[in-house]
Design an enzyme around this catalytic site. Structure first.
Site, PDB file in Angstrom:
ATOM      1  N   LYS A 179       0.718  -1.111   0.006  1.00 45.02           N
ATOM      2  CA  LYS A 179      -0.220   0.210  -0.288  1.00 45.02           C
ATOM      3  C   LYS A 179       0.632   1.193  -0.348  1.00 45.02           C
ATOM      4  O   LYS A 179       1.295   1.243   0.994  1.00 45.02           O
ATOM      5  CB  LYS A 179      -0.366  -0.278   0.864  1.00 45.02           C
ATOM      6  CG  LYS A 179      -2.314   0.806   1.259  1.00 45.02           C
ATOM      7  CD  LYS A 179      -2.166   2.067   0.787  1.00 45.02           C
ATOM      8  CE  LYS A 179      -1.827   3.186   2.009  1.00 45.02           C
ATOM      9  NZ  LYS A 179      -1.669   4.632   1.546  1.00 45.02           N
TER      10      LYS A 179
ATOM     11  N   GLU B 183      10.058   1.179  10.466  1.00 44.11           N
ATOM     12  CA  GLU B 183      11.667   2.556  10.020  1.00 44.11           C
ATOM     13  C   GLU B 183      10.597   4.003  10.389  1.00 44.11           C
ATOM     14  O   GLU B 183       9.889   3.855   9.706  1.00 44.11           O
ATOM     15  CB  GLU B 183      12.164   2.276   8.540  1.00 44.11           C
ATOM     16  CG  GLU B 183      13.070   3.478   8.323  1.00 44.11           C
ATOM     17  CD  GLU B 183      14.038   3.023   6.960  1.00 44.11           C
ATOM     18  OE1 GLU B 183      13.858   2.112   7.084  1.00 44.11           O
ATOM     19  OE2 GLU B 183      14.309   4.296   7.147  1.00 44.11           O
TER      20      GLU B 183
ATOM     21  N   CYS C  59      14.075  10.297   6.199  1.00 44.49           N
ATOM     22  CA  CYS C  59      14.096   9.886   7.778  1.00 44.49           C
ATOM     23  C   CYS C  59      15.766   9.944   8.084  1.00 44.49           C
ATOM     24  O   CYS C  59      15.298  10.581   9.828  1.00 44.49           O
ATOM     25  CB  CYS C  59      13.092   8.851   7.772  1.00 44.49           C
ATOM     26  SG  CYS C  59      14.162   7.523   6.752  1.00 44.49           S
TER      27      CYS C  59
ATOM     28  N   GLU D 274      11.228  16.154  14.621  1.00 41.26           N
ATOM     29  CA  GLU D 274      11.165  15.720  12.910  1.00 41.26           C
ATOM     30  C   GLU D 274      10.599  16.769  12.656  1.00 41.26           C
ATOM     31  O   GLU D 274       9.851  16.760  12.047  1.00 41.26           O
ATOM     32  CB  GLU D 274      10.842  14.484  12.699  1.00 41.26           C
ATOM     33  CG  GLU D 274      11.687  14.407  11.265  1.00 41.26           C
ATOM     34  CD  GLU D 274      11.114  12.639  10.699  1.00 41.26           C
ATOM     35  OE1 GLU D 274      10.060  12.342  10.977  1.00 41.26           O
ATOM     36  OE2 GLU D 274      11.881  11.819  10.481  1.00 41.26           O
TER      37      GLU D 274
HETATM   38  P1  NDP Z   1       2.715   8.411   7.632  1.00 39.02           P
HETATM   39  O1  NDP Z   1       3.070   8.167   8.711  1.00 39.02           O
HETATM   40  O2  NDP Z   1       0.736   9.277   8.001  1.00 39.02           O
HETATM   41  O3  NDP Z   1       2.210   7.338   6.333  1.00 39.02           O
HETATM   42  C1  NDP Z   1       3.185   7.168   5.949  1.00 39.02           C
HETATM   43  C2  NDP Z   1       2.516   5.581   5.225  1.00 39.02           C
HETATM   44  O4  NDP Z   1       1.539   5.454   6.714  1.00 39.02           O
HETATM   45  C3  NDP Z   1       1.692   6.626   3.609  1.00 39.02           C
HETATM   46  O5  NDP Z   1       1.324   5.215   2.923  1.00 39.02           O
HETATM   47  C4  NDP Z   1       0.403   6.480   4.565  1.00 39.02           C
HETATM   48  O6  NDP Z   1      -0.891   6.655   3.510  1.00 39.02           O
HETATM   49  C5  NDP Z   1       0.011   5.699   5.807  1.00 39.02           C
HETATM   50  N1  NDP Z   1      -0.706   5.241   6.364  1.00 39.02           N
HETATM   51  C6  NDP Z   1      -1.247   6.436   7.127  1.00 39.02           C
HETATM   52  N2  NDP Z   1      -1.943   6.346   8.109  1.00 39.02           N
HETATM   53  C7  NDP Z   1      -2.267   5.258   8.438  1.00 39.02           C
HETATM   54  C8  NDP Z   1      -3.118   4.114   9.040  1.00 39.02           C
HETATM   55  N3  NDP Z   1      -3.834   4.558  10.006  1.00 39.02           N
HETATM   56  N4  NDP Z   1      -2.728   2.893   9.032  1.00 39.02           N
HETATM   57  C9  NDP Z   1      -2.024   2.205   8.254  1.00 39.02           C
HETATM   58  N5  NDP Z   1      -1.410   3.549   7.688  1.00 39.02           N
HETATM   59  C10 NDP Z   1      -1.212   4.685   7.552  1.00 39.02           C
HETATM   60  O7  NDP Z   1       3.123  10.886   7.119  1.00 39.02           O
HETATM   61  P2  NDP Z   1       2.536  11.535   6.828  1.00 39.02           P
HETATM   62  O8  NDP Z   1       2.602  11.251   5.620  1.00 39.02           O
HETATM   63  O9  NDP Z   1       1.159  12.209   7.730  1.00 39.02           O
HETATM   64  O10 NDP Z   1       3.682  12.520   7.140  1.00 39.02           O
HETATM   65  C11 NDP Z   1       4.422  13.103   8.569  1.00 39.02           C
HETATM   66  C12 NDP Z   1       4.980  13.398   9.652  1.00 39.02           C
HETATM   67  O11 NDP Z   1       5.651  11.906   9.319  1.00 39.02           O
HETATM   68  C13 NDP Z   1       6.666  13.591   8.021  1.00 39.02           C
HETATM   69  O12 NDP Z   1       6.296  15.080   8.273  1.00 39.02           O
HETATM   70  C14 NDP Z   1       7.657  13.135   8.598  1.00 39.02           C
HETATM   71  O13 NDP Z   1       7.819  13.774   9.954  1.00 39.02           O
HETATM   72  C15 NDP Z   1       6.840  11.606   9.188  1.00 39.02           C
HETATM   73  N6  NDP Z   1       7.945  10.908   7.769  1.00 39.02           N
HETATM   74  C16 NDP Z   1       8.570   9.901   8.175  1.00 39.02           C
HETATM   75  C17 NDP Z   1       9.359   8.443   6.870  1.00 39.02           C
HETATM   76  C18 NDP Z   1      10.243   8.148   7.251  1.00 39.02           C
HETATM   77  O14 NDP Z   1      11.066   7.870   6.288  1.00 39.02           O
HETATM   78  N7  NDP Z   1      10.417   7.635   8.256  1.00 39.02           N
HETATM   79  C19 NDP Z   1       8.372   9.075   5.954  1.00 39.02           C
HETATM   80  C20 NDP Z   1       6.810   9.413   5.567  1.00 39.02           C
HETATM   81  C21 NDP Z   1       6.799  10.262   6.742  1.00 39.02           C
HETATM   82  P3  NDP Z   1      -1.391   8.015   3.008  1.00 39.02           P
HETATM   83  O15 NDP Z   1       0.028   8.489   2.547  1.00 39.02           O
HETATM   84  O16 NDP Z   1      -1.437   7.775   2.040  1.00 39.02           O
HETATM   85  O17 NDP Z   1      -2.378   8.668   3.635  1.00 39.02           O
END
Ligand code: NDP
Length: 500
Positions: free
Chosen positions: A188, A264, A298, A396
């Site tokens: 997903k 991660e 990250c 972050e």
């Molecule tokens: P999220 O953690 O929301 O998104 C990461 C993934 O999780 C996406 O595929 C998202 O889908 C999915 N997701 C969101 N909500 C759920 C849920 N309830 N159950 C299962 N999967 C879910 O990150 P954000 O996009 O909100 O970003 C917010 C912050 O997260 C950033 O500012 C950053 O600090 C951190 N981040 C860290 C990352 C890393 O590489 N460690 C990567 C991305 C974000 P969808 O996008 O379709 O909602």
């Protein structure tokens, strides 16, 4: 798409995708659709279906059947390796197309996207060898009556949730290793960056991966992602994203089937610079460490910790680098920093820049959005007079925002570096081997760089200490992560009876 012009521009109409299940495209049909706008150009570039929970169930069923009938895990390593090798070759053939959609959806510079895609082909090629070399252990020291074997078996159906910052790279830091282990996948991607995950599913199928081994459902995290993490027929869940959603993944695993987890999560990664470092190199590395992918990594080096005697000079050197870096249209070959991927992320970064100033930090440079007439861009930003309790030093930000803090002794540098909930990555810059090794040993981080940053290859594992996550991806560690260990005890000769 067959050919991409060398002078790239956004497409005239969005490319329409279905989702991918059981070895075939499923057309969007009457499902709701999600239109993705390019964050750099403000025009629709892709359209994907919002899958339903029934679609997810069907995808999990397909992955379940493909795992349970052993059509993939039952193949020998050579056959699995052949598919992974062909996948690498097909990624290379379609690299321009993948890079183009990666840039359109994510906003990253096209030159960077292309390099990432070629790195992804390399990961498949490397993992093909691991499919053949994965092995267990044996114990020949249990006495004449017993022989012990330890075997590694694939965990089963893996749910894979990936974020929007490296849609293809993070996917490919996992998929080849998961497949090398013999598992099957339901992926997903983030709804805003689904295209290249869907393209990879098609490539895997073309490379000969049996039907049902790689399935991709599209839709929002809060609906389809949540259903995947709760799914009782998924054996393992690999999640990359925010710490907040990571927590939900842990809760959901506990409430459903105690699925195995790989996480991660976030990072607030230190860059420690000693006065004896090659400061020119260090300034360039520090600028790269926070500017690359607009700081939306990250592992971005977001906390600069510099020996006090050179701190002011070094800040000026980093600022000079920031001034020269080329921010702009990511489809331009010369661009080094592209667009911020989502409006929400753009607002988050700008709010941290405001908060930093309100908390008393000094804005040394940047701090502004770049008006390109369309899209969302933020110039690299450097804050001085930062204290450890400020939110810009602790949380972050996930944007091109760097904080600088001075230190006087190596002990203090290590203490500041470890003063965080996270432990994903760290860098140290020094020409003194004792300092480099002491810092490397004592700072808590899953990835470490000495006199460089953000370097890597498929051989080295990724993952975090503390709240940055659980488990490791990539390398042989990444394959082993998707296996279970079984001990087999084999009696030799006549049994010594319990009931005589
Ligand atoms: P999220 O953690 O929301 O998104 C990461 C993934 O999780 C996406 O595929 C998202 O889908 C999915 N997701 C969101 N909500 C759920 C849920 N309830 N159950 C299962 N999967 C879910 O990150 P954000 O996009 O909100 O970003 C917010 C912050 O997260 C950033 O500012 C950053 O600090 C951190 N981040 C860290 C990352 C890393 O590489 N460690 C990567 C991305 C974000 P969808 O996008 O379709 O909602």
């Amino acid at each position: 798409m067959d050919q991409i012009s060398t002078r790239l521009s956004p497409p005239e109409a969005p490319r329409e995708f279905g989702f991918f299940m059981n070895g075939a495209w499923v057309p969007a049909g009457d499902r709701e659709l999600f239109d993705r706008q390019s964050p750099a150009h403000g025009v629709p570039v892709t359209r994907v279906p919002k899958c339903t929970v029934e679609d997810l169930d069907a995808a999990v069923d397909a992955a379940r059947r493909a795992f349970d009938d052993r059509r993939w895990s039952g193949l020998n390593g050579q056959a699995r390796a052949a598919v992974l090798l062909r996948t690498g070759a097909l990624i290379r053939e379609r690299a321009d197309e993948i890079a183009y959609f990666e840039t359109l959806e994510n906003g990253k510079p096209i030159s960077q996207a292309r390099a990432e895609v070629l790195g992804c082909a390399d990961m498949f090629e490397y993992a093909s060898g691991l499919a053949r070399s994965l092995h267990g252990d044996s114990f020949n020291n249990l006495g004449d009556g017993l022989f012990g074997l330890v075997t590694r078996e694939p965990v089963g159906v893996v749910g894979l949730i990936t974020p929007w910052n490296f849609p293809f790279l993070i996917l490919c830091e996992r998929v080849p290793y998961i497949l090398a282990s013999g598992c099957t996948i339901v992926a997903k991607p983030s709804e805003v960056t689904s295209a290249t995950t869907l393209i990879l599913a098609e490539i895997l199928s073309d490379a000969g991966l049996p039907d049902g081994c790689m399935n991709v459902v599209t839709g929002a995290g809060s609906s389809i992602g949540q259903a995947l993490i709760e799914h009782p027929r998924v054996d393992m869940l690999s999640f990359t994203g925010s710490t907040a959603v990571g927590r939900r993944v842990v809760e959901a695993a506990g409430k459903s089937n105690f699925k195995k987890l790989g996480l991660e999560l976030g990072g607030k990664n230190p860059q420690i610079v000693f006065a004896d470092a090659d400061l020119e190199d260090a300034a360039d590395g520090v600028a790269f460490g926070i500017g690359f992918n607009t700081g939306q990594c990250c592992v971005s080096g977001s906390r600069l910790i510099v020996e006090r005697s050179v701190a002011d000079d070094f800040a000026r050197m980093v600022q000079a680098k920031f001034d020269k870096v080329r921010v702009g249209d990511p489809l331009d070959e010369a661009t080094q920093i592209g667009a911020i991927t989502t409006e929400a992320q753009n607002a988050t970064i700008m709010s941290y820049i405001e908060r930093g100033q309100a908390e008393g930090a000094r804005l040394i440079c940047g701090g502004a959005q770049l008006d390109m007439g369309r899209g969302q861009f933020i110039v690299p930003t450097l804050f001085g007079d930062v204290t450890r309790d400020m939110s810009i030093a602790r949380e972050e930000i996930f944007g091109p925002v760097l904080t600088i803090m001075p230190f006087d002794t190596i002990e203090e540098a290590i203490e500041i570096a470890n003063d965080t909930d996270y432990g994903l990555a760290a860098s140290v810059w020094t020409k003194n081997i004792d300092k480099a090794l002491t810092v490397t040993r004592q700072v808590q981080a899953g990835r470490f760089w000495v006199n460089t940053t953000l370097a890597g290859g498929p051989e080295l594992p990724l993952g975090g200490f503390r709240q940055s996550g659980w488990g490791r991806e990539a390398g042989i560690y990444g394959v082993e992560e998707y296996t279970q260990v079984k001990s087999v005890h084999i009696e030799i000769g006549k049994r010594d009876h319990w009931v005589k």
